[in-house]
Design a protein around this motif. Structure first.
Motif, PDB file in Angstrom:
ATOM      1  N   HIS A   1      10.309 123.908  70.241  1.00 28.65           N
ATOM      2  CA  HIS A   1      12.088 124.030  69.452  1.00 28.65           C
ATOM      3  C   HIS A   1      12.710 123.346  70.952  1.00 28.65           C
ATOM      4  CE1 HIS A   1      10.985 125.425  66.241  1.00 28.65           C
ATOM      5  NE2 HIS A   1      10.740 126.905  66.153  1.00 28.65           N
ATOM      6  N   PHE A   2      12.305 124.907  71.990  1.00 35.39           N
ATOM      7  CA  PHE A   2      12.822 123.529  73.402  1.00 35.39           C
ATOM      8  C   PHE A   2      12.629 122.364  73.617  1.00 35.39           C
ATOM      9  CE2 PHE A   2      12.737 127.691  76.181  1.00 35.39           C
ATOM     10  CZ  PHE A   2      13.648 128.571  75.283  1.00 35.39           C
ATOM     11  N   ASP A   3      11.666 121.850  73.627  1.00 35.68           N
ATOM     12  CA  ASP A   3      10.801 120.229  74.029  1.00 35.68           C
ATOM     13  C   ASP A   3      11.986 119.520  72.190  1.00 35.68           C
ATOM     14  OD1 ASP A   3      10.296 120.927  75.933  1.00 35.68           O
ATOM     15  OD2 ASP A   3       8.037 120.558  75.703  1.00 35.68           O
TER      16      ASP A   3
ATOM     17  N   THR B   1      18.811 120.528  76.874  1.00 31.73           N
ATOM     18  CA  THR B   1      18.121 121.284  77.846  1.00 31.73           C
ATOM     19  C   THR B   1      18.435 122.583  78.267  1.00 31.73           C
ATOM     20  OG1 THR B   1      18.904 118.839  78.666  1.00 31.73           O
ATOM     21  CG2 THR B   1      18.031 120.231  80.033  1.00 31.73           C
ATOM     22  N   VAL B   2      17.138 123.352  78.322  1.00 36.55           N
ATOM     23  CA  VAL B   2      16.619 124.229  78.147  1.00 36.55           C
ATOM     24  C   VAL B   2      16.305 124.344  79.903  1.00 36.55           C
ATOM     25  CG1 VAL B   2      16.064 126.604  77.613  1.00 36.55           C
ATOM     26  CG2 VAL B   2      16.338 124.564  76.067  1.00 36.55           C
ATOM     27  N   LEU B   3      16.984 125.841  80.648  1.00 38.84           N
ATOM     28  CA  LEU B   3      17.095 125.652  81.454  1.00 38.84           C
ATOM     29  C   LEU B   3      16.689 127.372  82.201  1.00 38.84           C
ATOM     30  CD1 LEU B   3      19.298 123.509  83.244  1.00 38.84           C
ATOM     31  CD2 LEU B   3      16.978 123.209  83.768  1.00 38.84           C
ATOM     32  N   GLU B   4      15.497 127.993  83.002  1.00 40.66           N
ATOM     33  CA  GLU B   4      15.644 129.171  82.696  1.00 40.66           C
ATOM     34  C   GLU B   4      15.615 129.488  84.293  1.00 40.66           C
ATOM     35  OE1 GLU B   4      12.964 131.258  79.157  1.00 40.66           O
ATOM     36  OE2 GLU B   4      12.435 130.231  80.272  1.00 40.66           O
TER      37      GLU B   4
ATOM     38  N   ARG C   1      11.873 127.191  84.142  1.00 43.47           N
ATOM     39  CA  ARG C   1      11.664 126.710  83.579  1.00 43.47           C
ATOM     40  C   ARG C   1      12.532 125.279  82.823  1.00 43.47           C
ATOM     41  NH1 ARG C   1       9.455 129.738  77.700  1.00 43.47           N
ATOM     42  NH2 ARG C   1       8.672 127.161  76.490  1.00 43.47           N
ATOM     43  N   CYS C   2      11.695 124.258  82.095  1.00 42.50           N
ATOM     44  CA  CYS C   2      12.974 123.773  81.402  1.00 42.50           C
ATOM     45  C   CYS C   2      12.388 122.904  81.264  1.00 42.50           C
ATOM     46  CB  CYS C   2      13.718 122.438  83.004  1.00 42.50           C
ATOM     47  SG  CYS C   2      12.452 122.161  84.353  1.00 42.50           S
ATOM     48  N   SER C   3      13.003 122.146  80.263  1.00 42.59           N
ATOM     49  CA  SER C   3      12.272 121.312  79.141  1.00 42.59           C
ATOM     50  C   SER C   3      12.604 120.395  79.504  1.00 42.59           C
ATOM     51  CB  SER C   3      13.270 121.526  77.965  1.00 42.59           C
ATOM     52  OG  SER C   3      14.893 121.034  77.537  1.00 42.59           O
TER      53      SER C   3
ATOM     54  N   ALA D   1      12.141 114.848  86.421  1.00 44.91           N
ATOM     55  CA  ALA D   1      11.230 114.565  85.648  1.00 44.91           C
ATOM     56  C   ALA D   1      11.112 116.431  85.699  1.00 44.91           C
ATOM     57  CB  ALA D   1       9.172 114.449  86.405  1.00 44.91           C
ATOM     58  N   PRO D   2      10.694 117.790  84.921  1.00 41.57           N
ATOM     59  CA  PRO D   2      10.600 118.661  85.220  1.00 41.57           C
ATOM     60  C   PRO D   2       9.811 119.023  86.393  1.00 41.57           C
ATOM     61  CG  PRO D   2      10.377 118.139  82.385  1.00 41.57           C
ATOM     62  CD  PRO D   2      10.435 117.178  83.678  1.00 41.57           C
TER      63      PRO D   2
END
Length: 448
Positions: A160-162, A167-170, A179-181, A191-192
Protein backbone atom coordinates in the motif's frame (compact mmCIF):
# COMPACT_ATOMS: atom_id res chain seq x y z
CA UNK A 1 16.37 -49.77 37.94
CA UNK A 2 18.41 -47.76 40.42
CA UNK A 3 16.81 -44.86 42.26
CA UNK A 4 17.90 -41.46 40.99
CA UNK A 5 19.13 -40.52 44.44
CA UNK A 6 22.11 -42.78 43.73
CA UNK A 7 23.02 -40.64 40.72
CA UNK A 8 22.83 -37.23 42.42
CA UNK A 9 25.78 -35.79 44.28
CA UNK A 10 24.44 -34.33 47.55
CA UNK A 11 27.03 -31.58 47.37
CA UNK A 12 25.57 -30.40 44.05
CA UNK A 13 22.15 -29.74 45.57
CA UNK A 14 21.22 -26.07 46.20
CA UNK A 15 21.46 -25.18 49.89
CA UNK A 16 17.77 -24.31 50.11
CA UNK A 17 16.62 -27.65 48.66
CA UNK A 18 15.73 -30.07 51.48
CA UNK A 19 17.15 -33.53 51.23
CA UNK A 20 13.57 -34.81 51.52
CA UNK A 21 13.13 -33.76 47.87
CA UNK A 22 15.05 -36.90 47.01
CA UNK A 23 12.21 -38.89 48.54
CA UNK A 24 9.83 -37.91 45.74
CA UNK A 25 10.14 -41.38 44.34
CA UNK A 26 12.00 -40.36 41.20
CA UNK A 27 13.42 -43.28 39.25
CA UNK A 28 14.63 -43.91 35.73
CA UNK A 29 11.20 -45.32 35.07
CA UNK A 30 9.49 -42.20 36.35
CA UNK A 31 11.91 -40.03 34.35
CA UNK A 32 10.92 -42.05 31.31
CA UNK A 33 7.27 -41.36 32.03
CA UNK A 34 8.07 -37.66 32.32
CA UNK A 35 9.79 -37.76 28.94
CA UNK A 36 6.90 -39.74 27.51
CA UNK A 37 3.98 -37.76 28.91
CA UNK A 38 5.01 -34.48 30.52
CA UNK A 39 7.72 -33.01 28.34
CA UNK A 40 6.41 -30.45 25.88
CA UNK A 41 8.68 -31.74 23.12
CA UNK A 42 8.41 -34.58 20.63
CA UNK A 43 11.48 -36.78 21.08
CA UNK A 44 12.84 -39.64 19.03
CA UNK A 45 16.00 -41.68 18.57
CA UNK A 46 16.72 -43.28 15.19
CA UNK A 47 19.55 -45.26 13.62
CA UNK A 48 21.36 -44.66 10.36
CA UNK A 49 18.59 -46.49 8.49
CA UNK A 50 16.10 -43.95 9.90
CA UNK A 51 14.47 -46.65 12.05
CA UNK A 52 13.08 -45.57 15.39
CA UNK A 53 14.66 -46.92 18.58
CA UNK A 54 12.78 -44.62 20.93
CA UNK A 55 9.85 -42.20 20.71
CA UNK A 56 8.04 -40.47 23.49
CA UNK A 57 4.29 -40.50 23.89
CA UNK A 58 3.80 -37.13 22.21
CA UNK A 59 5.55 -38.39 19.08
CA UNK A 60 3.41 -41.51 18.97
CA UNK A 61 0.20 -39.58 19.69
CA UNK A 62 0.70 -37.45 16.58
CA UNK A 63 0.29 -40.71 14.57
CA UNK A 64 -2.51 -42.11 16.78
CA UNK A 65 -0.17 -44.91 17.83
CA UNK A 66 1.58 -46.05 21.01
CA UNK A 67 5.35 -45.75 21.42
CA UNK A 68 5.68 -49.51 21.36
CA UNK A 69 3.88 -49.67 17.99
CA UNK A 70 6.34 -47.19 16.48
CA UNK A 71 9.61 -48.79 17.62
CA UNK A 72 11.37 -50.40 14.66
CA UNK A 73 9.41 -48.45 12.07
CA UNK A 74 11.30 -46.39 9.56
CA UNK A 75 10.56 -42.72 8.99
CA UNK A 76 9.95 -43.73 5.38
CA UNK A 77 7.11 -45.97 6.65
CA UNK A 78 5.52 -43.14 8.62
CA UNK A 79 5.84 -40.13 6.31
CA UNK A 80 4.99 -39.53 2.70
CA UNK A 81 7.77 -39.14 0.15
CA UNK A 82 6.98 -35.43 -0.05
CA UNK A 83 7.72 -35.05 3.67
CA UNK A 84 10.79 -37.29 3.80
CA UNK A 85 12.26 -35.41 0.84
CA UNK A 86 11.82 -32.27 2.91
CA UNK A 87 13.38 -33.37 6.22
CA UNK A 88 15.82 -36.18 5.39
CA UNK A 89 18.54 -33.74 4.18
CA UNK A 90 18.60 -32.28 7.71
CA UNK A 91 18.82 -35.74 9.30
CA UNK A 92 21.63 -36.79 6.95
CA UNK A 93 23.55 -33.68 8.03
CA UNK A 94 23.27 -34.95 11.63
CA UNK A 95 24.44 -38.40 10.47
CA UNK A 96 27.51 -36.54 9.14
CA UNK A 97 28.18 -35.04 12.58
CA UNK A 98 26.42 -31.66 12.39
CA UNK A 99 23.95 -30.27 14.91
CA UNK A 100 20.98 -29.06 12.83
CA UNK A 101 18.09 -26.74 13.66
CA UNK A 102 15.19 -26.00 11.31
CA UNK A 103 11.43 -25.43 11.12
CA UNK A 104 8.87 -27.44 9.21
CA UNK A 105 5.13 -27.94 8.80
CA UNK A 106 4.60 -31.52 9.96
CA UNK A 107 1.63 -33.80 9.21
CA UNK A 108 -0.76 -34.47 12.08
CA UNK A 109 -3.83 -36.67 11.84
CA UNK A 110 -6.98 -34.57 11.62
CA UNK A 111 -5.00 -31.41 10.94
CA UNK A 112 -3.65 -29.48 7.97
CA UNK A 113 -0.27 -29.64 9.66
CA UNK A 114 1.47 -28.13 12.65
CA UNK A 115 4.59 -25.97 12.63
CA UNK A 116 7.48 -27.29 14.73
CA UNK A 117 11.02 -26.15 15.40
CA UNK A 118 13.30 -29.18 15.26
CA UNK A 119 16.77 -29.98 16.59
CA UNK A 120 18.63 -32.96 15.15
CA UNK A 121 21.89 -34.02 16.82
CA UNK A 122 24.23 -36.95 16.17
CA UNK A 123 23.72 -40.11 18.31
CA UNK A 124 27.09 -41.60 19.19
CA UNK A 125 28.13 -44.85 20.88
CA UNK A 126 30.69 -45.12 23.66
CA UNK A 127 33.56 -44.85 21.14
CA UNK A 128 32.15 -41.64 19.66
CA UNK A 129 31.07 -43.31 16.43
CA UNK A 130 27.84 -41.92 15.00
CA UNK A 131 25.15 -44.59 15.02
CA UNK A 132 22.10 -42.45 14.40
CA UNK A 133 20.46 -39.20 15.43
CA UNK A 134 18.35 -37.81 18.23
CA UNK A 135 15.52 -35.46 17.34
CA UNK A 136 13.47 -33.12 19.46
CA UNK A 137 10.63 -31.07 18.13
CA UNK A 138 8.76 -28.24 19.83
CA UNK A 139 5.40 -26.98 18.64
CA UNK A 140 5.65 -23.33 17.55
CA UNK A 141 2.52 -23.35 15.44
CA UNK A 142 0.66 -20.46 17.09
CA UNK A 143 3.78 -18.29 17.14
CA UNK A 144 4.57 -19.19 13.53
CA UNK A 145 1.02 -18.41 12.42
CA UNK A 146 1.13 -15.05 14.18
CA UNK A 147 4.55 -14.23 12.74
CA UNK A 148 3.35 -15.23 9.29
CA UNK A 149 0.21 -13.14 9.67
CA UNK A 150 2.39 -10.22 10.77
CA UNK A 151 4.67 -10.77 7.76
CA UNK A 152 1.72 -10.84 5.36
CA UNK A 153 0.22 -7.75 6.97
CA UNK A 154 3.58 -5.99 6.74
CA UNK A 155 3.91 -6.94 3.07
CA UNK A 156 0.43 -5.66 2.38
CA UNK A 157 1.16 -2.44 4.22
CA UNK A 158 4.43 -2.06 2.29
CA UNK A 159 2.53 -2.67 -0.94
CA UNK A 160 0.00 0.00 0.00
CA UNK A 161 2.84 2.37 0.86
CA UNK A 162 4.64 1.78 -2.42
CA UNK A 163 1.47 1.97 -4.52
CA UNK A 164 0.16 5.07 -2.77
CA UNK A 165 0.67 8.41 -4.53
CA UNK A 166 1.85 9.72 -1.15
CA UNK A 167 5.41 9.40 0.12
CA UNK A 168 5.49 7.55 3.46
CA UNK A 169 8.29 8.33 5.92
CA UNK A 170 8.77 6.81 9.39
CA UNK A 171 11.15 8.14 12.02
CA UNK A 172 12.32 7.31 15.51
CA UNK A 173 11.81 9.78 18.33
CA UNK A 174 14.93 11.74 17.27
CA UNK A 175 13.71 12.10 13.64
CA UNK A 176 16.10 9.54 12.16
CA UNK A 177 14.52 7.89 9.12
CA UNK A 178 13.63 4.26 9.80
CA UNK A 179 11.52 3.61 6.71
CA UNK A 180 10.54 5.36 3.50
CA UNK A 181 8.49 4.36 0.50
CA UNK A 182 9.70 4.32 -3.09
CA UNK A 183 7.92 7.61 -3.85
CA UNK A 184 10.64 9.49 -1.97
CA UNK A 185 12.75 9.26 -5.12
CA UNK A 186 10.28 11.30 -7.16
CA UNK A 187 9.81 13.71 -4.24
CA UNK A 188 13.49 14.39 -3.52
CA UNK A 189 15.43 12.65 -6.26
CA UNK A 190 17.01 10.29 -3.70
CA UNK A 191 16.72 6.49 -3.49
CA UNK A 192 15.08 5.16 -0.29
CA UNK A 193 17.90 2.91 0.99
CA UNK A 194 20.65 5.56 1.45
CA UNK A 195 18.20 7.67 3.50
CA UNK A 196 17.67 5.05 6.21
CA UNK A 197 19.25 6.04 9.51
CA UNK A 198 19.82 9.64 8.45
CA UNK A 199 18.34 12.64 10.24
CA UNK A 200 15.41 14.06 8.25
CA UNK A 201 15.91 17.83 8.40
CA UNK A 202 19.57 17.87 7.21
CA UNK A 203 18.48 15.67 4.29
CA UNK A 204 15.89 18.26 3.28
CA UNK A 205 18.41 21.12 3.29
CA UNK A 206 17.78 24.82 3.93
CA UNK A 207 17.21 25.28 7.70
CA UNK A 208 15.27 28.52 7.25
CA UNK A 209 13.03 27.05 4.56
CA UNK A 210 12.40 23.92 6.66
CA UNK A 211 11.62 25.88 9.84
CA UNK A 212 7.81 25.32 9.61
CA UNK A 213 8.38 21.56 9.30
CA UNK A 214 10.93 21.52 12.13
CA UNK A 215 8.49 23.40 14.36
CA UNK A 216 5.70 20.93 13.49
CA UNK A 217 7.86 17.94 14.48
CA UNK A 218 9.01 19.72 17.66
CA UNK A 219 5.37 20.08 18.75
CA UNK A 220 4.91 16.33 18.25
CA UNK A 221 8.13 15.46 20.11
CA UNK A 222 7.19 17.69 23.05
CA UNK A 223 3.69 16.18 23.28
CA UNK A 224 1.82 19.38 22.48
CA UNK A 225 0.12 17.69 19.51
CA UNK A 226 -0.54 14.13 18.38
CA UNK A 227 -0.82 15.10 14.72
CA UNK A 228 -0.40 18.16 12.55
CA UNK A 229 -0.22 19.38 8.97
CA UNK A 230 2.27 21.74 7.32
CA UNK A 231 3.22 22.89 3.81
CA UNK A 232 6.85 23.42 2.85
CA UNK A 233 8.77 23.90 -0.38
CA UNK A 234 11.43 21.23 -0.87
CA UNK A 235 14.29 21.24 -3.34
CA UNK A 236 14.56 18.24 -5.66
CA UNK A 237 18.04 16.89 -6.33
CA UNK A 238 17.81 18.40 -9.82
CA UNK A 239 17.29 21.84 -8.26
CA UNK A 240 13.57 22.13 -9.05
CA UNK A 241 11.24 23.36 -6.29
CA UNK A 242 8.75 20.79 -4.97
CA UNK A 243 5.70 22.11 -3.13
CA UNK A 244 4.73 19.52 -0.51
CA UNK A 245 2.03 18.96 2.08
CA UNK A 246 3.02 16.96 5.19
CA UNK A 247 0.56 15.07 7.42
CA UNK A 248 2.53 14.14 10.56
CA UNK A 249 1.59 11.95 13.54
CA UNK A 250 3.35 10.66 16.67
CA UNK A 251 3.23 7.31 18.48
CA UNK A 252 4.00 7.22 22.20
CA UNK A 253 5.15 4.32 24.37
CA UNK A 254 3.69 3.24 27.73
CA UNK A 255 5.54 6.04 29.52
CA UNK A 256 4.12 8.68 27.17
CA UNK A 257 7.45 9.28 25.43
CA UNK A 258 7.34 9.69 21.65
CA UNK A 259 8.85 6.49 20.25
CA UNK A 260 8.17 7.01 16.54
CA UNK A 261 6.62 9.40 14.06
CA UNK A 262 5.16 9.05 10.62
CA UNK A 263 4.63 11.48 7.75
CA UNK A 264 2.44 11.13 4.70
CA UNK A 265 3.81 13.60 2.16
CA UNK A 266 1.84 14.75 -0.85
CA UNK A 267 3.52 16.42 -3.81
CA UNK A 268 1.22 19.38 -4.50
CA UNK A 269 3.49 21.11 -7.02
CA UNK A 270 1.02 20.92 -9.90
CA UNK A 271 -1.84 22.18 -7.73
CA UNK A 272 0.23 24.94 -6.14
CA UNK A 273 1.60 26.21 -9.46
CA UNK A 274 -1.94 26.24 -10.86
CA UNK A 275 -3.13 28.23 -7.83
CA UNK A 276 -0.21 30.65 -8.14
CA UNK A 277 -0.97 31.11 -11.82
CA UNK A 278 -4.64 31.72 -11.09
CA UNK A 279 -3.72 34.28 -8.45
CA UNK A 280 -1.27 35.89 -10.84
CA UNK A 281 -3.86 35.98 -13.62
CA UNK A 282 -6.17 37.78 -11.20
CA UNK A 283 -3.61 40.54 -10.66
CA UNK A 284 -1.32 40.45 -13.71
CA UNK A 285 -1.66 41.00 -17.41
CA UNK A 286 -1.20 37.60 -19.11
CA UNK A 287 0.62 39.12 -22.11
CA UNK A 288 3.21 41.40 -20.51
CA UNK A 289 3.29 40.07 -16.95
CA UNK A 290 2.73 43.57 -15.60
CA UNK A 291 0.08 44.38 -13.00
CA UNK A 292 -3.39 44.65 -14.56
CA UNK A 293 -5.98 47.41 -14.10
CA UNK A 294 -7.58 45.71 -11.10
CA UNK A 295 -4.27 45.25 -9.26
CA UNK A 296 -3.22 48.82 -9.99
CA UNK A 297 -6.52 50.14 -8.63
CA UNK A 298 -6.10 48.05 -5.44
CA UNK A 299 -2.54 49.26 -4.91
CA UNK A 300 -3.56 52.86 -5.59
CA UNK A 301 -6.44 52.67 -3.10
CA UNK A 302 -3.99 51.43 -0.46
CA UNK A 303 -1.61 54.28 -1.31
CA UNK A 304 -4.43 56.84 -1.07
CA UNK A 305 -5.39 55.46 2.35
CA UNK A 306 -1.79 55.90 3.49
CA UNK A 307 -1.84 59.43 2.04
CA UNK A 308 -4.87 60.30 4.13
CA UNK A 309 -3.42 58.64 7.23
CA UNK A 310 0.18 59.89 7.25
CA UNK A 311 0.51 62.32 4.35
CA UNK A 312 2.69 60.08 2.16
CA UNK A 313 3.08 61.33 -1.42
CA UNK A 314 1.76 59.58 -4.54
CA UNK A 315 2.27 60.14 -8.25
CA UNK A 316 0.83 58.52 -11.39
CA UNK A 317 2.29 58.49 -14.88
CA UNK A 318 -0.34 57.56 -17.45
CA UNK A 319 1.09 56.82 -20.91
CA UNK A 320 -0.47 55.85 -24.20
CA UNK A 321 1.66 54.58 -27.10
CA UNK A 322 1.82 56.70 -30.23
CA UNK A 323 1.49 55.08 -33.66
CA UNK A 324 0.78 51.69 -32.14
CA UNK A 325 -2.32 51.18 -34.29
CA UNK A 326 -0.10 51.20 -37.39
CA UNK A 327 1.88 48.24 -36.02
CA UNK A 328 -1.31 46.16 -35.71
CA UNK A 329 -2.65 47.33 -39.07
CA UNK A 330 0.56 46.80 -41.04
CA UNK A 331 2.13 43.80 -39.29
CA UNK A 332 -0.70 42.10 -37.44
CA UNK A 333 -1.71 41.69 -33.84
CA UNK A 334 1.09 39.18 -33.19
CA UNK A 335 3.66 41.86 -33.97
CA UNK A 336 1.66 44.29 -31.82
CA UNK A 337 1.81 41.88 -28.88
CA UNK A 338 5.60 41.61 -29.24
CA UNK A 339 5.90 45.40 -29.23
CA UNK A 340 3.75 45.65 -26.07
CA UNK A 341 5.98 43.11 -24.32
CA UNK A 342 9.10 45.04 -25.35
CA UNK A 343 7.60 48.29 -24.03
CA UNK A 344 6.82 46.51 -20.73
CA UNK A 345 10.43 45.32 -20.43
CA UNK A 346 11.75 48.86 -21.03
CA UNK A 347 9.41 50.34 -18.44
CA UNK A 348 10.53 47.80 -15.85
CA UNK A 349 14.17 48.61 -16.66
CA UNK A 350 13.63 52.35 -16.14
CA UNK A 351 11.42 52.34 -13.04
CA UNK A 352 12.42 51.39 -9.51
CA UNK A 353 11.63 48.06 -7.84
CA UNK A 354 9.16 49.71 -5.45
CA UNK A 355 7.19 51.27 -8.33
CA UNK A 356 4.05 49.60 -9.64
CA UNK A 357 4.08 49.25 -13.42
CA UNK A 358 0.73 48.32 -14.96
CA UNK A 359 -0.73 47.60 -18.34
CA UNK A 360 -3.97 49.51 -17.90
CA UNK A 361 -5.53 48.23 -21.10
CA UNK A 362 -4.77 48.07 -24.84
CA UNK A 363 -1.66 50.17 -25.40
CA UNK A 364 -2.07 52.17 -22.17
CA UNK A 365 0.39 51.83 -19.27
CA UNK A 366 0.43 53.37 -15.79
CA UNK A 367 3.31 53.82 -13.34
CA UNK A 368 2.45 54.33 -9.66
CA UNK A 369 5.21 55.57 -7.39
CA UNK A 370 5.46 56.60 -3.74
CA UNK A 371 9.23 57.17 -3.75
CA UNK A 372 10.90 60.60 -4.22
CA UNK A 373 7.63 62.13 -5.38
CA UNK A 374 8.12 65.65 -6.72
CA UNK A 375 6.90 67.24 -9.90
CA UNK A 376 10.49 67.60 -11.05
CA UNK A 377 11.41 63.93 -10.40
CA UNK A 378 8.22 62.67 -12.08
CA UNK A 379 8.88 64.81 -15.16
CA UNK A 380 12.42 63.44 -15.26
CA UNK A 381 11.08 59.87 -15.09
CA UNK A 382 8.62 60.63 -17.90
CA UNK A 383 11.43 62.02 -20.06
CA UNK A 384 13.49 58.84 -19.49
CA UNK A 385 10.52 56.78 -20.67
CA UNK A 386 10.21 58.87 -23.84
CA UNK A 387 13.90 58.43 -24.57
CA UNK A 388 13.68 54.67 -23.98
CA UNK A 389 10.90 54.44 -26.54
CA UNK A 390 12.82 56.35 -29.22
CA UNK A 391 14.57 53.13 -30.22
CA UNK A 392 12.55 50.84 -32.53
CA UNK A 393 11.02 47.68 -31.08
CA UNK A 394 11.89 44.39 -32.73
CA UNK A 395 9.35 41.72 -33.56
CA UNK A 396 9.48 38.50 -35.52
CA UNK A 397 9.39 39.93 -39.05
CA UNK A 398 10.74 43.41 -38.55
CA UNK A 399 10.99 46.53 -36.44
CA UNK A 400 8.56 49.29 -35.49
CA UNK A 401 9.03 52.66 -33.85
CA UNK A 402 6.47 53.77 -31.31
CA UNK A 403 6.49 56.72 -28.98
CA UNK A 404 4.27 57.73 -26.06
CA UNK A 405 2.20 60.56 -24.72
CA UNK A 406 2.44 60.81 -20.93
CA UNK A 407 0.26 62.46 -18.31
CA UNK A 408 1.68 63.11 -14.82
CA UNK A 409 -0.54 63.54 -11.74
CA UNK A 410 0.56 64.15 -8.15
CA UNK A 411 -1.99 63.25 -5.52
CA UNK A 412 -3.34 66.29 -3.61
CA UNK A 413 -4.19 66.15 0.09
CA UNK A 414 -7.89 66.62 -0.68
CA UNK A 415 -8.29 63.52 -2.86
CA UNK A 416 -11.42 61.52 -2.23
CA UNK A 417 -10.97 58.31 -4.28
CA UNK A 418 -8.18 56.60 -6.18
CA UNK A 419 -10.13 56.80 -9.44
CA UNK A 420 -9.89 60.60 -9.29
CA UNK A 421 -6.09 60.47 -9.56
CA UNK A 422 -6.34 58.03 -12.48
CA UNK A 423 -8.76 60.37 -14.24
CA UNK A 424 -6.50 63.39 -13.74
CA UNK A 425 -3.48 61.50 -15.13
CA UNK A 426 -5.60 60.21 -18.03
CA UNK A 427 -6.78 63.72 -18.85
CA UNK A 428 -3.18 64.98 -18.79
CA UNK A 429 -2.16 62.17 -21.18
CA UNK A 430 -4.87 63.20 -23.67
CA UNK A 431 -3.65 66.78 -23.37
CA UNK A 432 -0.19 65.55 -24.38
CA UNK A 433 -1.76 63.74 -27.37
CA UNK A 434 -3.57 66.88 -28.50
CA UNK A 435 -0.38 68.89 -28.11
CA UNK A 436 1.42 66.85 -30.76
CA UNK A 437 2.25 63.45 -29.15
CA UNK A 438 5.56 62.37 -27.72
CA UNK A 439 5.09 64.87 -24.94
CA UNK A 440 4.61 65.07 -21.15
CA UNK A 441 1.80 67.06 -19.55
CA UNK A 442 1.00 67.65 -15.88
CA UNK A 443 -2.52 67.25 -14.57
CA UNK A 444 -4.09 70.61 -13.77
CA UNK A 445 -5.28 69.40 -10.38
CA UNK A 446 -1.85 68.06 -9.49
CA UNK A 447 -0.10 71.19 -10.65
CA UNK A 448 -2.37 73.55 -8.76
Amino acid sequence: MADTSELINDNALPAHLPRTALNAGLSFASLGRILDHNLGAIVSLLDLDARLHYVNARFAKSFNMTPAEMIGKSLFDLYTKEHTDAFMPFIRRAFAGEEVYYERLGPVVGSAGIWHTIAVTPWRDDTGRIIGAATSSMRVHELKVKVEALRVANERLSSHFDNSPLTVLEFDGALHITRCSAQVESLLGMAPEPLLGRSLLPVLGDDRQMRPLADAFARLQQGFERSNRVEVTLTHRNGAPVYSEWFNSALTDASGRVSSMMSLVQDVTTRTIAELQLRKFATHDPLTGLYNRRALTDRLEQAVARRKRNGSLIALLFLDLDEFKLVNDQHGHGAGDEVLCEVARRLLAITREADVVSRFGGDEFVVLTETDVTLQSMNALAQRILRALEHPCNFGSGRAKVGASIGVALCPESIGHARELIQWADDAMYEAKRSGKGRVCQAKMAAA
